[in-house]
Design a protein around this motif. Structure first.
Motif, short mmCIF file in Angstrom:
data_model
loop_
_atom_site.label_atom_id
_atom_site.label_comp_id
_atom_site.label_asym_id
_atom_site.label_seq_id
_atom_site.Cartn_x
_atom_site.Cartn_y
_atom_site.Cartn_z
N ARG A 130 36.55 63.91 -1.92
CA ARG A 130 35.63 63.58 -0.61
C ARG A 130 34.21 63.75 -0.93
O ARG A 130 33.39 63.22 -0.17
CB ARG A 130 36.23 64.38 0.50
N ARG A 131 33.94 64.67 -1.78
CA ARG A 131 32.61 65.08 -2.02
C ARG A 131 32.11 64.74 -3.45
O ARG A 131 32.54 65.13 -4.69
CB ARG A 131 32.55 66.56 -2.01
N LEU A 132 31.11 63.72 -3.29
CA LEU A 132 30.49 63.36 -4.77
C LEU A 132 29.17 63.83 -4.79
O LEU A 132 28.44 63.92 -3.71
CB LEU A 132 30.52 61.62 -4.52
N ALA A 133 28.82 64.31 -5.98
CA ALA A 133 27.43 64.53 -6.41
C ALA A 133 27.04 63.77 -7.55
O ALA A 133 27.78 63.33 -8.51
CB ALA A 133 27.47 66.22 -7.04
N VAL A 134 25.67 63.43 -7.45
CA VAL A 134 25.22 62.50 -8.53
C VAL A 134 23.86 63.19 -9.13
O VAL A 134 23.01 63.45 -8.35
CB VAL A 134 24.53 61.11 -7.98
N ILE A 135 23.70 63.45 -10.33
CA ILE A 135 22.67 64.08 -11.16
C ILE A 135 21.82 63.03 -11.84
O ILE A 135 22.24 62.58 -12.60
CB ILE A 135 23.10 65.32 -12.00
N GLY A 136 20.68 62.88 -11.27
CA GLY A 136 19.90 61.64 -11.63
C GLY A 136 19.40 60.69 -10.60
O GLY A 136 20.31 60.91 -9.55
N SER A 137 18.55 60.34 -10.52
CA SER A 137 18.04 59.20 -9.47
C SER A 137 17.17 58.01 -9.76
O SER A 137 16.72 57.29 -9.01
CB SER A 137 16.68 60.15 -8.50
N GLY A 138 17.32 57.67 -10.92
CA GLY A 138 16.74 56.44 -11.42
C GLY A 138 17.62 55.34 -11.25
O GLY A 138 18.60 55.23 -10.61
N GLN A 155 32.94 61.85 2.05
CA GLN A 155 32.38 62.44 3.29
C GLN A 155 31.00 62.78 3.03
O GLN A 155 29.98 63.16 4.01
CB GLN A 155 33.27 63.61 3.74
N SER A 156 30.51 63.18 1.77
CA SER A 156 29.24 63.55 1.37
C SER A 156 28.93 62.96 0.06
O SER A 156 29.76 62.93 -0.69
CB SER A 156 28.96 65.17 1.23
N ILE A 157 27.71 62.63 -0.19
CA ILE A 157 27.03 62.26 -1.34
C ILE A 157 25.81 62.80 -1.68
O ILE A 157 24.67 62.58 -1.12
CB ILE A 157 27.05 60.50 -1.45
N ARG A 158 25.66 63.79 -2.39
CA ARG A 158 24.62 64.59 -2.65
C ARG A 158 24.00 64.28 -3.95
O ARG A 158 24.62 64.01 -4.89
CB ARG A 158 24.99 66.08 -2.65
N LEU A 199 26.85 62.88 -13.99
CA LEU A 199 25.32 62.91 -14.74
C LEU A 199 25.04 61.68 -15.20
O LEU A 199 25.58 61.26 -16.28
CB LEU A 199 25.69 64.09 -15.93
N CYS A 200 23.91 61.38 -14.62
CA CYS A 200 23.22 60.13 -14.83
C CYS A 200 21.83 60.21 -15.47
O CYS A 200 20.87 59.84 -14.73
CB CYS A 200 23.25 59.24 -13.75
N THR A 201 21.81 61.33 -16.22
CA THR A 201 20.26 61.54 -16.80
C THR A 201 20.15 61.04 -18.23
O THR A 201 20.94 60.47 -19.00
CB THR A 201 20.10 62.96 -16.79
N SER A 202 18.77 61.17 -18.62
CA SER A 202 18.40 60.69 -20.27
C SER A 202 18.25 62.06 -20.79
O SER A 202 17.64 61.90 -21.94
CB SER A 202 17.34 59.73 -19.83
N SER A 203 18.74 63.02 -20.25
CA SER A 203 18.63 64.40 -21.12
C SER A 203 19.30 64.42 -22.49
O SER A 203 20.36 63.97 -22.51
CB SER A 203 18.89 65.66 -20.18
#
Length: 318
Positions: A130-138, A155-158, A199-203
């Motif tokens: 129910r809880r999704l986290a996305v790291i990155g914003s591009g 129920q939440s998308i952070r 994790l959706c970064t270019s790191s």
């Protein structure tokens, strides 16, 4: 006079055509073909430029049922102002040996990367997640959000990234994709109690240690094509259930896997399964007694599959 192959598809046209495709299902079908032996996925080919000026990676693939093969070539060019990354996909006929399509692969890469992660979330995330986290914003993060937003009853998308705070335009784009999005300045706050972390970064180095999450979760990673790039600490692999897009080739290219094998005694044999095995129900799902890690390096077959769908639309005059 109507256009005939080989079609040359620039970025804007590729974006328009991709909007007509179900990219998620295209990836599922491709991985199923791979599981059935109806597709071939060779290892990536990394070629370094002299004087550490960058590199390029060739992503190859054969789709026998579709009668096509192809290659995406993607350079990583070092510049004083920052690295430049481009990509083009060439689609060829297995019948005539002639080129069918040359497509700017920027949009294809973003779409297929997100859709591959979506297949992993669909197969690996707890049914009750129910809880999704996305790291990155591009653009890549937004594409991931687009692909997974309907896969569970979130129920939440952070969302968190180092550049997101105070960036009203980026926040608006994310909320336009899904109004449930909550922007968090803190990484810890964004991933607290998450069931799935993308994790959706270019790191090129670690951004998250899954062992420090407040509960066992599914963590997905794509990283970038910088040499040995990775988004989690290599030593963490030994303490997680590890899955990947294709176990035959991924361990030879994923940065954290290479480093874990060299420095921490980790073995690719400990990989639980991959997407061909998951979509064909040949490998076990995780029980979440510990964190779960899914690593995608990007397969040539993914690019070939989407390029073939774009080619078919071009042939239909779409």
């Amino acid at each position: 006079m109507p256009s005939v192959p080989p079609f040359v598809v620039p970025q804007a046209e590729a974006r328009r055509l991709l909007q007509q495709l179900d990219v998620h299902q295209a990836m599922r079908h491709m991985f199923r073909d791979l599981a059935r032996g109806e597709a071939v996925q060779p290892p990536q080919q990394l070629v370094e430029f002299p004087n550490a000026a960058g590199d390029f990676i060739n992503y190859l693939g054969v789709l026998a049922k579709e009668g096509v093969y192809g290659v995406k070539t993607s350079p990583y060019i070092k510049k004083p102002e920052g690295a430049r990354v481009t990509a083009w996909t060439l689609l060829m006929s297995m019948d005539s040996g002639q080129p069918l399509l040359l497509c700017d692969a920027g949009e294809l890469t973003t779409a297929r990367t997100a859709a591959t992660t979506a297949v992993a979330v669909e197969e690996l995330a707890p049914v009750g997640a129910r809880r999704l986290a996305v790291i990155g914003s591009g653009a890549v993060a937004r594409a991931h959000l687009h692909q997974v937003k309907g896969l569970r009853d979130w129920q939440s998308i952070r969302v968190h990234s180092r550049t997101l705070a105070g960036n009203a335009e980026a926040q608006a784009l994310l909320r336009a994709e899904d109004p449930r999005v909550e922007v968090h300045d803190s990484l810890d706050a964004a991933v607290a109690d998450a069931d799935v972390v993308m994790l959706c970064t270019s790191s090129a180095g670690p951004v998250l240690d899954p062992r420090q999450l407040t509960r066992p979760a599914l963590v997905t990673s794509i990283s970038t094509n910088a040499p040995r790039a990775h988004e989690i600490p290599p030593e963490a692999l030994a303490e997680m259930d590890v899955y990947c897009d294709y176990r035959v080739t991924t361990p030879g290219a994923a940065g954290e896997m290479l480093l874990a094998a060299e420095r921490h005694g980790w073995s690719p044999e400990s990989i639980v399964g991959d997407l061909p095995g998951l979509v064909s129900d040949r490998v076990p799902r995780p029980d979440y007694s510990r964190p779960v890690f899914f690593r995608s390096i990007g397969l040539g077959l993914e690019d070939v599959a989407l390029a073939n769908r774009v080619y078919q639309l071009q042939c239909e005059g779409q």
